[in-house]
Design a protein around this motif. Structure first.
Motif, PDB file in Angstrom:
ATOM      1  N   ARG A 115       0.850  -1.187   0.000  1.00 38.67           N
ATOM      2  CA  ARG A 115       0.000   0.000   0.000  1.00 38.67           C
ATOM      3  C   ARG A 115       0.886   1.237   0.000  1.00 38.67           C
ATOM      4  N   GLU A 116       0.318   2.334  -0.419  1.00 34.99           N
ATOM      5  CA  GLU A 116       1.043   3.595  -0.454  1.00 34.99           C
ATOM      6  C   GLU A 116       0.704   4.417   0.785  1.00 34.99           C
ATOM      7  N   VAL A 117       1.723   4.908   1.439  1.00 38.18           N
ATOM      8  CA  VAL A 117       1.537   5.740   2.626  1.00 38.18           C
ATOM      9  C   VAL A 117       2.383   6.999   2.474  1.00 38.18           C
ATOM     10  N   GLU A 118       1.933   8.071   3.075  1.00 39.99           N
ATOM     11  CA  GLU A 118       2.691   9.314   3.075  1.00 39.99           C
ATOM     12  C   GLU A 118       3.746   9.275   4.181  1.00 39.99           C
ATOM     13  N   VAL A 119       4.958   9.639   3.826  1.00 39.35           N
ATOM     14  CA  VAL A 119       6.033   9.669   4.812  1.00 39.35           C
ATOM     15  C   VAL A 119       5.831  10.890   5.701  1.00 39.35           C
ATOM     16  N   PRO A 120       5.628  10.700   6.996  1.00 35.00           N
ATOM     17  CA  PRO A 120       5.370  11.849   7.865  1.00 35.00           C
ATOM     18  C   PRO A 120       6.647  12.637   8.144  1.00 35.00           C
ATOM     19  N   ALA A 121       6.466  13.844   8.597  1.00 29.45           N
ATOM     20  CA  ALA A 121       7.608  14.649   9.010  1.00 29.45           C
ATOM     21  C   ALA A 121       8.101  14.147  10.362  1.00 29.45           C
ATOM     22  N   PRO A 122       9.411  13.921  10.520  1.00 28.47           N
ATOM     23  CA  PRO A 122       9.917  13.394  11.793  1.00 28.47           C
ATOM     24  C   PRO A 122       9.728  14.399  12.919  1.00 28.47           C
ATOM     25  N   SER A 123       9.504  13.881  14.099  1.00 31.13           N
ATOM     26  CA  SER A 123       9.317  14.714  15.286  1.00 31.13           C
ATOM     27  C   SER A 123      10.430  14.440  16.272  1.00 31.13           C
ATOM     28  N   GLY A 124      10.806  15.460  17.039  1.00 27.23           N
ATOM     29  CA  GLY A 124      11.863  15.294  18.029  1.00 27.23           C
ATOM     30  C   GLY A 124      13.211  15.728  17.491  1.00 27.23           C
ATOM     31  N   GLY A 125      14.213  15.661  18.362  1.00 23.53           N
ATOM     32  CA  GLY A 125      15.559  16.060  17.986  1.00 23.53           C
ATOM     33  C   GLY A 125      16.460  14.874  17.724  1.00 23.53           C
ATOM     34  N   ALA A 126      17.747  15.083  17.932  1.00 20.26           N
ATOM     35  CA  ALA A 126      18.756  14.048  17.714  1.00 20.26           C
ATOM     36  C   ALA A 126      19.168  13.444  19.049  1.00 20.26           C
ATOM     37  N   VAL A 127      19.546  12.177  19.007  1.00 21.75           N
ATOM     38  CA  VAL A 127      19.971  11.480  20.211  1.00 21.75           C
ATOM     39  C   VAL A 127      21.058  10.480  19.848  1.00 21.75           C
ATOM     40  N   GLY A 128      22.031  10.357  20.721  1.00 20.36           N
ATOM     41  CA  GLY A 128      23.061   9.344  20.586  1.00 20.36           C
ATOM     42  C   GLY A 128      22.818   8.231  21.591  1.00 20.36           C
ATOM     43  N   ILE A 129      23.125   6.999  21.204  1.00 16.39           N
ATOM     44  CA  ILE A 129      22.853   5.835  22.045  1.00 16.39           C
ATOM     45  C   ILE A 129      24.132   5.031  22.215  1.00 16.39           C
ATOM     46  N   THR A 138      21.980   3.580  26.736  1.00 15.69           N
ATOM     47  CA  THR A 138      22.064   4.860  27.436  1.00 15.69           C
ATOM     48  C   THR A 138      21.967   5.973  26.410  1.00 15.69           C
ATOM     49  N   LEU A 139      21.019   6.884  26.605  1.00 17.12           N
ATOM     50  CA  LEU A 139      20.789   7.974  25.669  1.00 17.12           C
ATOM     51  C   LEU A 139      21.596   9.199  26.073  1.00 17.12           C
ATOM     52  N   SER A 140      21.886  10.025  25.089  1.00 18.89           N
ATOM     53  CA  SER A 140      22.699  11.210  25.335  1.00 18.89           C
ATOM     54  C   SER A 140      21.983  12.242  26.202  1.00 18.89           C
ATOM     55  N   ASP A 141      20.671  12.126  26.364  1.00 21.67           N
ATOM     56  CA  ASP A 141      19.954  13.052  27.244  1.00 21.67           C
ATOM     57  C   ASP A 141      20.011  12.631  28.711  1.00 21.67           C
ATOM     58  N   GLY A 142      20.705  11.531  29.000  1.00 19.33           N
ATOM     59  CA  GLY A 142      20.877  11.072  30.374  1.00 19.33           C
ATOM     60  C   GLY A 142      19.990   9.914  30.764  1.00 19.33           C
ATOM     61  N   ILE A 315      27.063  10.738  24.539  1.00 18.32           N
ATOM     62  CA  ILE A 315      27.301  12.118  24.108  1.00 18.32           C
ATOM     63  C   ILE A 315      28.317  12.157  22.969  1.00 18.32           C
ATOM     64  N   ASN A 316      29.398  11.394  23.107  1.00 20.75           N
ATOM     65  CA  ASN A 316      30.421  11.365  22.058  1.00 20.75           C
ATOM     66  C   ASN A 316      29.896  10.713  20.784  1.00 20.75           C
ATOM     67  N   VAL A 317      29.027   9.720  20.921  1.00 17.63           N
ATOM     68  CA  VAL A 317      28.424   9.091  19.743  1.00 17.63           C
ATOM     69  C   VAL A 317      27.573  10.104  18.987  1.00 17.63           C
ATOM     70  N   LEU A 318      26.795  10.896  19.711  1.00 15.01           N
ATOM     71  CA  LEU A 318      25.967  11.908  19.061  1.00 15.01           C
ATOM     72  C   LEU A 318      26.821  12.948  18.353  1.00 15.01           C
ATOM     73  N   ARG A 319      27.904  13.398  18.977  1.00 12.73           N
ATOM     74  CA  ARG A 319      28.774  14.388  18.347  1.00 12.73           C
ATOM     75  C   ARG A 319      29.468  13.816  17.120  1.00 12.73           C
ATOM     76  N   ALA A 320      29.874  12.554  17.200  1.00 12.10           N
ATOM     77  CA  ALA A 320      30.481  11.921  16.030  1.00 12.10           C
ATOM     78  C   ALA A 320      29.464  11.793  14.892  1.00 12.10           C
ATOM     79  N   GLY A 321      28.199  11.554  15.244  1.00  7.93           N
ATOM     80  CA  GLY A 321      27.165  11.489  14.216  1.00  7.93           C
ATOM     81  C   GLY A 321      26.928  12.828  13.542  1.00  7.93           C
ATOM     82  N   HIS A 322      26.908  13.904  14.339  1.00  8.37           N
ATOM     83  CA  HIS A 322      26.780  15.239  13.746  1.00  8.37           C
ATOM     84  C   HIS A 322      27.964  15.544  12.835  1.00  8.37           C
ATOM     85  N   ALA A 323      29.167  15.154  13.271  1.00 10.65           N
ATOM     86  CA  ALA A 323      30.351  15.401  12.455  1.00 10.65           C
ATOM     87  C   ALA A 323      30.310  14.611  11.157  1.00 10.65           C
TER      88      ALA A 323
END
Length: 352
Positions: A115-129, A138-142, A315-323
Motif C-alpha cells: 500500500r502507499e503511505v505518506e512519509v510523515p515529518a519526523p518529530s523530536g531532535g537528535a539522540v546518541g545511544i 544509554t541515551l545522550s539526554d541522560g 554524548i560522544n556518539v551523538l557528536r560523532a554522528g553530527h560530524a
C-alpha cells in the motif's frame, strides 16, 4: 531445476511431492538460489540441507490463489483450504504473498501487503545511544533503558529441561516431550527479547528525528576466548559469561528495528565507529584509557570532568554522528574519529 521439478512430482520415486502445492516448491528453489548467491558473494556460509522440525515454512507467492477473510479470522490457502487464525492486527493494502511457518510447536501465518503511505515529518531532535550490558541503551539526554536479560531469566529452567532430555532415550516418546519442552522455553526467551526490543525501538523512533548508534561488530565482540591446545585462552569462563550477556541483549536486532522504524517516520539512523567513545572527555576532548576508571565511572585525567561512562559514550556518539553528517554535506572524504580534539563547539571539528 524448475523443469526437473515437474518430472519429480510425476515420478513414482517421489509421489509425496504431488501432495503439496507447486508454488511453495518453486519458492524453495528460489531460496536455494539465493543461498548459493549469498555464499559465492561471501555473505553467508555454504547452504545446509533442511531438516524436518527446524525452520519449517512454506510461501505462497500468487495472491490470486489466496483468500483473506479478516472479519471471520480465516484464510484460504491452496491444498489446505480455509484455516482459522488468531488475528494480531489488520492486514492493510493488497495481499502480495503469504508465508506459513512453525516455531515452538505453533504455526504462524505472515501476510505481506502493499500500500502507499505518506512519509510523515519526523518529530523530536537528535539522540546518541551507547549500547552496553549493565545498561542496555544509554541515551545522550541522560536517560537509559535497563536490560531485560531474557536468557538469564530462563537459564535455570532451560538447563533442567536439557538435562532431562540428555537422560532420555533418543527418539522415544519421553524424549520428544522433553524436546518440545526445550523448544517452548527457547521460544519464550526469543519472544520476551523480541517484545522488549520492539517496545524500545518504537519509543525511540517515535520521539527522535535522528538516532546515532555505534557500529558495533557483535560477532567479533562475542568471539570465544577458548583458544587452541598450543595457545590456550585466558579468563575463558569470564569471557564466556560476557559473550552470553552480549548476545542476550540483541544489539543487532535492535539496530535493524530502529533502521526501518525510523524510515517509516521519515527519520534517519547514522552509525559511527565505536573507537574511544567512552574514553574521550566531552568537555576538553582529552583521550586516555585512564579516563574510564571503571565500568560505570568516567573521570577525565586532564580536566577532572566526571559522569557516568555510558552517558559520556552516548554524548560522544551523538557528536560523532553530527560530524559525520557535516562531512557528508560538505563532501569530505572521511569523518573525524571519536577521539579528535575539538575547540568550543562540534562544528569546529575539521573532517580529516
Amino acid at each position: 531445476m524448475c523443469k526437473e521439478l515437474s518430472g519429480w512430482r510425476n515420478s513414482a520415486e517421489m509421489p509425496w511431492l504431488k501432495g503439496g502445492p507447486i508454488h511453495p516448491l518453486q519458492q524453495s528453489l528460489k531460496d536455494l538460489e539465493r543461498a548459493y548467491t549469498n555464499f559465492f558473494a561471501k555473505r553467508a556460509d555454504f547452504p545446509r540441507f533442511k531438516k524436518k522440525g527446524q525452520r519449517d515454512s512454506l510461501r505462497y507467492p500468487d495472491p490470486k490463489q489466496i483468500k483473506l477473510d479478516q472479519g471471520n479470522g480465516r484464510i484460504f490457502l491452496p491444498k489446505l483450504g480455509w484455516l482459522r487464525y488468531r488475528n494480531s492486527r489488520d492486514a492493510l493494502g493488497a495481499v502480495k504473498n503469504v508465508t506459513v511457518s512453525q516455531s515452538g510447536g505453533r504455526w504462524f501465518v505472515s501476510i505481506q501487503t502493499q500500500r502507499e503511505v505518506e512519509v510523515p515529518a519526523p518529530s523530536g531532535g537528535a539522540v546518541g545511544i551507547d549500547m552496553g550490558v549493565a545498561r542496555f541503551a544509554t541515551l545522550s539526554d541522560g536517560s537509559y533503558l535497563a536490560p531485560r536479560n531474557s536468557f538469564k531469566a530462563h537459564q535455570v529452567a532451560l538447563r533442567k529441561a536439557q538435562r532431562t532430555l540428555s537422560h532420555n532415550t533418543k527418539f522415544s516418546n519421553n524424549g520428544k516431550k522433553a524436546k518440545a519442552r526445550i523448544q517452548k522455553i527457547q521460544a519464550r526467551i526469543a519472544n520476551v527479547r523480541r517484545d522488549d526490543l520492539h517496545k524500545a525501538s518504537a519509543t525511540i523512533s517515535q520521539n527522535h528525528a535522528l538516532v546515532v548508534l555505534e557500529d558495533l561488530q557483535v560477532g567479533n565482540m562475542s568471539r570465544s576466548a577458548k583458544g587452541s591446545v598450543e595457545q590456550p585462552g585466558r579468563n575463558v569462563r569470564a569471557k564466556a559469561g560476557l559473550n552470553r550477556s552480549i548476545l542476550d541483549q540483541g544489539w543487532f536486532e535492535f539496530r535493524r528495528q530502529l533502521d526501518y522504524k525510523l524510515a517509516w517516520r521519515g527519520a534517519h539512523l547514522v552509525t559511527v565507529p565505536p573507537r574511544n567513545t567512552s574514553r574521550t572527555s566531552p568537555e576538553c576532548g582529552h583521550v586516555a584509557a585512564g579516563n574510564r576508571r571503571s565500568q560505570s565511572r568516567f573521570a577525565c585525567v586532564e580536566c577532572g570532568f566526571e559522569a557516568n561512562a555510558d552517558h559520556v559514550g552516548a554524548i560522544n556518539v551523538l557528536r560523532a554522528g553530527h560530524a559525520r553528517l557535516a562531512c557528508k554535506v560538505s563532501g569530505a572524504a572521511r569523518p573525524p574519529a571519536a577521539g579528535t580534539r575539538r575547540s568550543d563547539s562540534v562544528a569546529a571539528v575539521s573532517c580529516t
